[in-house]
Design a protein around this motif. Structure first.
Motif, short mmCIF file in Angstrom:
data_model
loop_
_atom_site.label_atom_id
_atom_site.label_comp_id
_atom_site.label_asym_id
_atom_site.label_seq_id
_atom_site.Cartn_x
_atom_site.Cartn_y
_atom_site.Cartn_z
N THR A 101 1.25 11.49 -7.10
CA THR A 101 1.31 10.41 -6.10
C THR A 101 1.42 9.08 -6.83
N LYS A 114 -4.58 7.48 -12.61
CA LYS A 114 -5.76 6.73 -12.17
C LYS A 114 -6.87 7.66 -11.70
N ALA A 121 -0.75 4.88 -11.26
CA ALA A 121 -0.28 3.51 -11.17
C ALA A 121 0.99 3.41 -12.02
N GLU A 124 1.61 4.90 -6.85
CA GLU A 124 1.35 3.63 -6.17
C GLU A 124 2.51 2.68 -6.50
N GLN A 139 -3.08 10.87 -8.98
CA GLN A 139 -2.64 9.58 -8.47
C GLN A 139 -2.33 8.67 -9.65
N ASP A 181 0.81 -1.22 0.00
CA ASP A 181 0.00 0.00 0.00
C ASP A 181 0.84 1.26 0.00
N THR A 182 2.17 1.12 -0.02
CA THR A 182 3.06 2.29 0.05
C THR A 182 2.88 3.18 -1.18
N THR A 183 2.83 4.48 -0.95
CA THR A 183 2.80 5.46 -2.05
C THR A 183 3.96 6.43 -1.88
N LYS A 204 2.92 -0.68 -5.62
CA LYS A 204 2.72 -2.13 -5.51
C LYS A 204 3.21 -2.92 -6.73
#
Length: 437
Positions: free
Chosen positions: A38, A58, A72, A40, A70, A29-31, A42
């Motif tokens: 921002t 996203k 990905a 992600e 945000q 879950d770390t960003t 994962k």
């Protein structure tokens, strides 16, 4: 040798063009935050270090300083990283810029149109292509001016990040840029000279005293000692908790980490001279394993401190009355290991102190073998000048030199080689010499 892959718990370096950031990849879950972006993280799991990822929007959230996007991360190929000039197929340019007027009217697109483009377009090259198409002056600019324009837009809309494995050079660059005072203003050229003058290598035993470099100096020395060698390092500090972020970021093998003994200066000197006869209440607290607890711990031992501060991951202490006496605490074991190495004496001494170095040098010099290097780093020239004169008078150290580094970076490009305008004027002072019997 295969490229190591990214695992949970690793420290990683996120690079976006020339900007680098150290980030702990603690969970899926770390960003990570890069300006208004921002990320992600994962999708990084099990990917090889050095991989490049594309930032895919996203979600866009309104914020106080503009829209917060945000992203990905998607693994991308080298073909996607071609230069914008190549992708756009730009071939024409002007002879000079004399007819270009910077009146703010060259770009036909309004800010609202550009923001809409960012939401609609998948890649930065498409946004820049639209900006070039709607620029009234782009094709009249010289080729060099066009490149500067494209680089400026790429910096703003660049959509790729590279994940790199932390190295000493990357760490010192990041720490120095973020807050040079946290590493005592030690620049990469000064660090390399400290390591070179100290003669640290895979054989021998080395002594380091430092009063706060975010773990950079012990990490650099332990890195030079190397894995699978015989070299050992005793790391002395004034406070109770060692600063370990740089050491943790390097992710050195366990056996290499265990050859670094980190102890409190005053506690270990009592152990060395008194053989552990000092009272427990006078000895510094146990060292918590988490770096985040550093700021909450006192820098020097105090009478109000409890006897020991145990990490929450450890088992509860046994009650003396019910289950018998406790075993030795971690700091006691570390002190005994360090004292044994102190009795055998060291092959070099490195000292980086915010305090006046004279008294510390006086205490540690007898622990160094004859004809071995001594390196003292300080941010204040006057303190090192006093130390220089004291060492000259005592005759304990020969070949004394007090130096200051001056480093300037140059841009090397065809027809435009020049020094960088912004530079750091000083990175402290080095006092070096060799011990006498």
């Amino acid at each position: 040798m295969s490229t190591p892959s990214i695992q949970l718990g690793d420290y990683i370096v996120i690079q976006r063009q020339k900007y680098t950031k150290l980030q702990k990849f603690g969970s899926l879950d770390t960003t990570a935050t890069l300006g208004k972006e921002t990320l992600e993280l994962k999708s990084l799991l099990d990917q090889p270090y050095g991989s490049t990822f594309k930032m895919c929007v996203k979600e866009t959230k309104p914020g106080k300083r503009g829209a917060q996007r945000q992203h990905a991360l998607e693994l991308c190929s080298e073909t996607e990283l071609r230069s914008t000039r190549e992708l756009l197929g730009i071939s024409s340019s002007g002879a000079d810029n004399r007819d270009i007027c910077d009146d703010g009217e060259a770009q036909a697109l309004k800010p609202s149109d550009i923001e809409q483009l960012r939401e609609e377009c998948n890649g930065s090259s498409k946004i820049i292509e639209k900006l070039v198409e709607n620029s009234k002056t782009f094709h009249a600019r010289t080729e060099y001016s066009q490149e500067k324009y494209l680089r400026k837009k790429e910096k703003k809309y660049f959509e790729f990040v590279q994940i790199r494995q932390p190295t000493i050079r990357l760490l010192v660059d990041i720490f120095y840029r973020q807050d040079a005072e946290k590493i005592m203003g030690i620049r990469v050229d000064t660090l390399s000279q400290i390591i070179s003058y100290s003669g640290v290598c895979g054989f021998g035993s080395y002594l380091l005293y430092e009063s706060g470099t975010n773990g950079l100096l012990p990490a650099a020395m332990l890195n030079s000692i190397g894995a699978g060698t015989e070299g050992t390092l005793v790391h002395m500090r004034p406070g109770n908790v060692p600063q370990k972020q740089a050491l943790l970021a390097l992710k050195l093998p366990l056996e290499q980490q265990q050859r670094c003994v980190s102890v409190n200066l005053y506690s270990v000197l009592r152990e060395f001279y008194q053989g552990g006869e000092s009272k427990e209440s006078e000895v510094p607290a146990t060292e918590p394993s988490e770096v985040e607890t550093q700021e909450t711990q006192p820098e020097t031992p105090t009478e109000e401190q409890p006897e020991n501060i145990e990490p929450s991951t450890k088992k509860p202490k046994l009650d003396d009355n019910q289950n018998g006496p406790k075993g030795p605490l971690r700091w006691q074991l570390e002190n005994k290991k360090a004292a044994a190495l102190m009795h055998a004496k060291f092959d070099s001494l490195v000292l980086a102190a915010k305090e006046h170095p004279s008294n510390i040098l006086e205490a540690l010099l007898p622990l160094v073998k004859p004809s071995r290097p001594v390196v003292v780093f300080g941010t204040c020239k006057e303190l090192l000048q006093e130390t220089y004169m004291e060492l000259k008078a005592t005759g304990k150290v020969t070949g004394l030199h007090l130096t200051s580094n001056w480093l300037r970076t140059y841009q090397i490009l065809p027809n435009r080689t020049h020094p960088e305008v912004n530079m750091s004027g000083n990175s402290g002072y080095l006092l070096t010499g060799y011990t006498l019997k």
